[in-house]
Design a protein around this motif. Structure first.
Motif, PDB file in Angstrom:
ATOM      1  N   VAL A 126       0.844  -1.203   0.000  1.00 23.64           N
ATOM      2  CA  VAL A 126       0.000   0.000   0.000  1.00 23.64           C
ATOM      3  C   VAL A 126       0.878   1.252   0.000  1.00 23.64           C
ATOM      4  N   ALA A 127       1.921   1.220   0.803  1.00 27.10           N
ATOM      5  CA  ALA A 127       2.814   2.380   0.875  1.00 27.10           C
ATOM      6  C   ALA A 127       3.481   2.643  -0.479  1.00 27.10           C
ATOM      7  N   ARG A 128       3.643   1.577  -1.266  1.00 26.14           N
ATOM      8  CA  ARG A 128       4.275   1.741  -2.585  1.00 26.14           C
ATOM      9  C   ARG A 128       3.239   1.955  -3.682  1.00 26.14           C
ATOM     10  N   GLY A 129       1.958   1.988  -3.329  1.00 26.42           N
ATOM     11  CA  GLY A 129       0.932   2.296  -4.317  1.00 26.42           C
ATOM     12  C   GLY A 129       0.290   1.089  -4.973  1.00 26.42           C
ATOM     13  N   GLY A 130       0.719  -0.107  -4.597  1.00 30.73           N
ATOM     14  CA  GLY A 130       0.063  -1.268  -5.182  1.00 30.73           C
ATOM     15  C   GLY A 130       0.874  -2.541  -5.035  1.00 30.73           C
ATOM     16  N   GLY A 131       0.248  -3.648  -5.390  1.00 30.82           N
ATOM     17  CA  GLY A 131       0.895  -4.952  -5.316  1.00 30.82           C
ATOM     18  C   GLY A 131      -0.117  -6.036  -5.580  1.00 30.82           C
ATOM     19  N   THR A 132       0.386  -7.247  -5.735  1.00 29.67           N
ATOM     20  CA  THR A 132      -0.498  -8.365  -6.096  1.00 29.67           C
ATOM     21  C   THR A 132      -0.297  -9.529  -5.146  1.00 29.67           C
ATOM     22  N   LEU A 133      -1.417 -10.075  -4.683  1.00 29.60           N
ATOM     23  CA  LEU A 133      -1.393 -11.246  -3.809  1.00 29.60           C
ATOM     24  C   LEU A 133      -2.155 -12.363  -4.498  1.00 29.60           C
ATOM     25  N   LEU A 134      -1.411 -13.336  -4.991  1.00 31.87           N
ATOM     26  CA  LEU A 134      -2.017 -14.498  -5.651  1.00 31.87           C
ATOM     27  C   LEU A 134      -2.137 -15.620  -4.637  1.00 31.87           C
ATOM     28  N   VAL A 135      -3.290 -16.247  -4.574  1.00 33.71           N
ATOM     29  CA  VAL A 135      -3.487 -17.322  -3.607  1.00 33.71           C
ATOM     30  C   VAL A 135      -3.956 -18.568  -4.351  1.00 33.71           C
ATOM     31  N   THR A 136      -3.167 -19.616  -4.250  1.00 32.33           N
ATOM     32  CA  THR A 136      -3.580 -20.895  -4.827  1.00 32.33           C
ATOM     33  C   THR A 136      -4.636 -21.516  -3.939  1.00 32.33           C
ATOM     34  N   SER A 137      -5.738 -21.903  -4.519  1.00 37.32           N
ATOM     35  CA  SER A 137      -6.792 -22.502  -3.716  1.00 37.32           C
ATOM     36  C   SER A 137      -7.206 -23.846  -4.312  1.00 37.32           C
ATOM     37  N   ALA A 138      -8.141 -24.468  -3.681  1.00 30.44           N
ATOM     38  CA  ALA A 138      -8.536 -25.819  -4.084  1.00 30.44           C
ATOM     39  C   ALA A 138     -10.044 -25.945  -4.027  1.00 30.44           C
ATOM     40  N   THR A 139     -10.550 -26.981  -4.657  1.00 32.17           N
ATOM     41  CA  THR A 139     -11.978 -27.264  -4.630  1.00 32.17           C
ATOM     42  C   THR A 139     -12.524 -27.254  -3.218  1.00 32.17           C
ATOM     43  N   ALA A 140     -11.713 -27.690  -2.273  1.00 31.15           N
ATOM     44  CA  ALA A 140     -12.160 -27.757  -0.879  1.00 31.15           C
ATOM     45  C   ALA A 140     -12.542 -26.390  -0.332  1.00 31.15           C
ATOM     46  N   ALA A 141     -12.140 -25.322  -1.003  1.00 31.74           N
ATOM     47  CA  ALA A 141     -12.521 -23.980  -0.545  1.00 31.74           C
ATOM     48  C   ALA A 141     -13.984 -23.673  -0.811  1.00 31.74           C
ATOM     49  N   VAL A 142     -14.596 -24.414  -1.713  1.00 29.68           N
ATOM     50  CA  VAL A 142     -15.993 -24.125  -2.065  1.00 29.68           C
ATOM     51  C   VAL A 142     -16.963 -25.261  -1.750  1.00 29.68           C
ATOM     52  N   ARG A 143     -16.474 -26.415  -1.333  1.00 27.84           N
ATOM     53  CA  ARG A 143     -17.368 -27.491  -0.909  1.00 27.84           C
ATOM     54  C   ARG A 143     -16.599 -28.465  -0.016  1.00 27.84           C
ATOM     55  N   GLY A 144     -17.228 -28.770   1.090  1.00 26.76           N
ATOM     56  CA  GLY A 144     -16.673 -29.776   1.973  1.00 26.76           C
ATOM     57  C   GLY A 144     -17.044 -31.158   1.476  1.00 26.76           C
ATOM     58  N   ASN A 145     -16.214 -32.108   1.762  1.00 25.85           N
ATOM     59  CA  ASN A 145     -16.464 -33.458   1.293  1.00 25.85           C
ATOM     60  C   ASN A 145     -16.046 -34.448   2.380  1.00 25.85           C
ATOM     61  N   GLU A 146     -16.511 -35.644   2.269  1.00 28.88           N
ATOM     62  CA  GLU A 146     -16.120 -36.715   3.175  1.00 28.88           C
ATOM     63  C   GLU A 146     -14.598 -36.764   3.300  1.00 28.88           C
ATOM     64  N   GLY A 147     -14.129 -36.842   4.527  1.00 31.98           N
ATOM     65  CA  GLY A 147     -12.685 -36.986   4.746  1.00 31.98           C
ATOM     66  C   GLY A 147     -11.887 -35.707   4.555  1.00 31.98           C
ATOM     67  N   GLN A 148     -12.570 -34.588   4.306  1.00 28.97           N
ATOM     68  CA  GLN A 148     -11.874 -33.333   4.017  1.00 28.97           C
ATOM     69  C   GLN A 148     -12.034 -32.311   5.149  1.00 28.97           C
ATOM     70  N   HIS A 149     -12.274 -32.769   6.351  1.00 29.23           N
ATOM     71  CA  HIS A 149     -12.597 -31.851   7.453  1.00 29.23           C
ATOM     72  C   HIS A 149     -11.532 -30.779   7.610  1.00 29.23           C
ATOM     73  N   SER A 150     -10.300 -31.200   7.734  1.00 27.42           N
ATOM     74  CA  SER A 150      -9.219 -30.242   7.968  1.00 27.42           C
ATOM     75  C   SER A 150      -8.983 -29.370   6.739  1.00 27.42           C
ATOM     76  N   HIS A 151      -8.889 -30.003   5.610  1.00 30.83           N
ATOM     77  CA  HIS A 151      -8.570 -29.295   4.375  1.00 30.83           C
ATOM     78  C   HIS A 151      -9.659 -28.288   4.017  1.00 30.83           C
ATOM     79  N   ALA A 152     -10.907 -28.721   4.079  1.00 28.97           N
ATOM     80  CA  ALA A 152     -12.010 -27.850   3.668  1.00 28.97           C
ATOM     81  C   ALA A 152     -12.169 -26.674   4.627  1.00 28.97           C
ATOM     82  N   ALA A 153     -12.039 -26.918   5.921  1.00 30.42           N
ATOM     83  CA  ALA A 153     -12.189 -25.818   6.881  1.00 30.42           C
ATOM     84  C   ALA A 153     -11.101 -24.778   6.647  1.00 30.42           C
ATOM     85  N   ALA A 154      -9.881 -25.239   6.420  1.00 27.23           N
ATOM     86  CA  ALA A 154      -8.769 -24.306   6.217  1.00 27.23           C
ATOM     87  C   ALA A 154      -8.925 -23.531   4.909  1.00 27.23           C
ATOM     88  N   MET A 155      -9.295 -24.228   3.856  1.00 26.69           N
ATOM     89  CA  MET A 155      -9.391 -23.565   2.552  1.00 26.69           C
ATOM     90  C   MET A 155     -10.642 -22.692   2.468  1.00 26.69           C
TER      91      MET A 155
END
Lengths: 257, 257, 257, 257
Positions: free
Chosen positions: D129-158
């Protein structure tokens, strides 16, 4: 003369529509049951409700015909003020590849499932607003939230319908109109629709596999409990969207891992 | 001796939690009410339920302490089998810029709102599965479906919680566990939470502006009707997610045009 | 004779459509630009591309007429194989209350925005499949993901279109057809559409308020960079949906706190 | 002395992270590559970039350690101003039932995938911000938009991470910070992560089945093209969220019909 409060069901087949009509009749509404065909079946549903002490009427209507929905509203309002409408017309035609989906089929799906709701809303919502409130329940399907192979017609129609429900809600909630989009995510134990689509033998197999009409499929009379609950919510705590599926089924966003 | 069926409420304040507890008590459940502080208020809620012929118990619990949730379950199971749990712990801390959100605050929000649910699920779901079923109701917020300015801690915690609810549902629905994620999209008429956050004066102003506790805010006792309905849905037609908002409010996805 | 690879733009106005056409022409495609009216404007766009050494053709087409889209495809395929199509027909008619939205308007919106895409897909996708691949870019709008007051026609049409894109993607991705749904979430600096809708004076005011055509509105020539990038993605890493908005704008899911 | 513009990659393994670092180095950035372990592998990546005339540095960092991310930023800023950051730490641990997910695992997933991003943002965004701009790219996964069996930890975090990205975007876009949430919906051809999770033999089988590293899996070097494009979008037309998947794969919302 005090007129009865009315629940109008468009798409009153032997599945969700008929069960919801019956539930509202049990709770003291006049159930106005409208469907396209099978006059004998419609009469039987009306008689069945009346035999249990309820009030009901049957209306044969081809909703895609010009003025059909508009005339139906007038006819039913003559019985009593429509307090609740269930728009239960579907546009499921099974899986059809793009190649096997004629333009006419695509258009018909939209006319029934989306344009039909618009026409209904145009006529019935102003009446409800003038009376200070009313409820519009809309049966929806998984296709309203995700397109899938072979679902071109169905998904486009249901996706449009969902957005229309949100538009209506945004415009009319403050005027006392409760619009609820009820997303049915799974196979319903309904001989008129799923049964016909699959054929008698496959439908029997599916019911068998899921528990023979027990509760592996969505049971319409159980679904009707939630339709009714939503219609009775106090206006300080309305639901606009909810899903319904059988415990034994995966949600549409899940796959077997 | 026949033990009572129990509804456990985590986060039993004077808003949603207390009202849901009261509703379940009216319907014949033992209401086990757990909250972090205000023993006097908790006792008053218990007495109030008992005075109306209901069964209730109060439990002071700081959910983020190690073993606190685990011990609470054991304590309540000694009263009777937990058939329904409401996880009603929030993590709303008002709007805080990134700069004004210390790491500790961010972590605490997640510990209460997301980790707490995981810990609860780890202990109570196996008990329910062993008994053939049970219901886990989770109060959620708009922040679970969209992040907003100043909502870093709240949105991360609630977004994680929503995905956890989906994971639990995917893994346990077929074993009879009904997980429902109830998205509260609006201000609740709750002096303990919203009232404290806004301060007495601003809260009074908001209630005034919306209709003085009438129905411009979400009324907890009306919301409780839907919480109860969801818990009683037949397993052939379960709702996993629904929203609740006042008729006078815009949905989170809408703005004034 | 080696025929050129073609990028066909349906809805080639002075905003997104024209800019995307120009970008593809710069990258070596023949830009086939189709629009409903303003032959002079269309010719100017074609001349402009040609003056810069590019290849382009103009096509006046009223897409809702029977066979219009089908004939357009045939006409353009005679120039060269359509490798990329941009479906850029909109259905935005400003905010119209339900009362002020005639049935005809509602139907027309859907015919252009949703039915038009279906008709295009029916004709062009089989050609692409036969050639081993192709790209279908679809310009979309916020109304595709949320309905709003006064957006009955627009939201229904765009919501249906989004689901259709998903259906097409599900059916054809494996056959090499890349369908991308590009959600434009904000006002585009486009005199032909936004400018006409707002009127010259209000459009000038909006541009002024946002930075006078600098970058407070979405700039079509910058958007075109992303449209082109998506069309060139390697098939091992395709994007189906993305949003575009100006840095100065709030996302549709955000409100000022 | 003119310092180089820097692209920092957190999670610079042999898949997405390394490929994105390499791409940015090719485009003239200094690539600061940070990963938890495998110093030899890290050095090889740095040498590889340098051998091709690029600028790079390697940083061994255990991101969950206190101050680790904070110190890394300081270290890298000493090389040059961080213009782009890729947050590429994952929390995928395969499918683990609730019973087989210890509390510690659940917490660790969140600390890496969600808390880590918060810590990064707290330190790096004010600098940008002090420099007037920048970019933050975040790699995400399907688990960020739907929880699934066995994905408790992964889905909650994502899921928490996705909401955090939206919060950051809402707060900082107007200040020139471009936050992009890149949803990877499918298996990546990455020996360090997927390869280790599946084991060498199963990974080889999967690659074989999908086309032996050809393009049945998501190819990191092709994905890197889109990461780079997003970072270079003009601020009048930024993408906040997009998905990436192989043409041969079904989207997460689709099932075989």
């Amino acid at each position: 003369m005090i007129m009865e409060k009315v629940c109008l069901v468009l798409g009153a087949g032997a599945g969700i529509g008929g069960s919801v009509g019956k539930k509202f009749a049990q709770e003291g509404y006049h159930a106005a049951l409208a469907r396209r065909s099978d006059e004998a079946g419609l009469n039987a549903m009306v008689s069945d409700i009346q035999a249990q002490g309820g009030s009901a009427s049957g209306h044969l209507v081809n909703a895609v015909k010009p003025d059909a929905i508009e005339n139906l509203i007038a006819e039913v309002e003559a019985i009593g003020p429509i307090e609740v409408v269930l728009f239960n017309l579907g546009a499921q035609i099974g899986n059809r590849s793009l190649e096997d989906t004629p333009l006419k089929t695509f258009e018909l799906g939209w006319q029934m499932a989306c344009n039909g709701l618009f026409r209904l809303a145009k006529v019935v919502i102003p009446l409800m607003v003038a009376r200070g409130g009313g409820t519009l329940l809309v049966t929806s399907a998984t296709a309203a939230v995700r397109g899938n192979e072979g679902q071109h017609s169905h998904a486009a129609a249901m996706g449009g319908r969902r957005m229309l429900c949100q538009s209506l809600n945004a415009e009319y909630a403050r005027q006392g109109i409760h619009v609820a989009h009820i997303l049915i995510d799974g196979a319903v134990d309904a001989p008129d629709t799923l049964g016909k689509m699959l054929g008698a033998e496959n439908f029997a197999k599916l019911r068998e596999a899921r528990g023979m009409g027990n509760d592996g499929l969505l049971l319409p009379e159980k679904m009707a409990e939630t339709y009714y609950h939503v219609s009775q919510q106090h206006r300080s705590a309305w639901t606009h969207e909810l899903d319904l599926r059988a415990f034994s089924d995966l949600a549409w966003w899940n796959h077997a891992p």
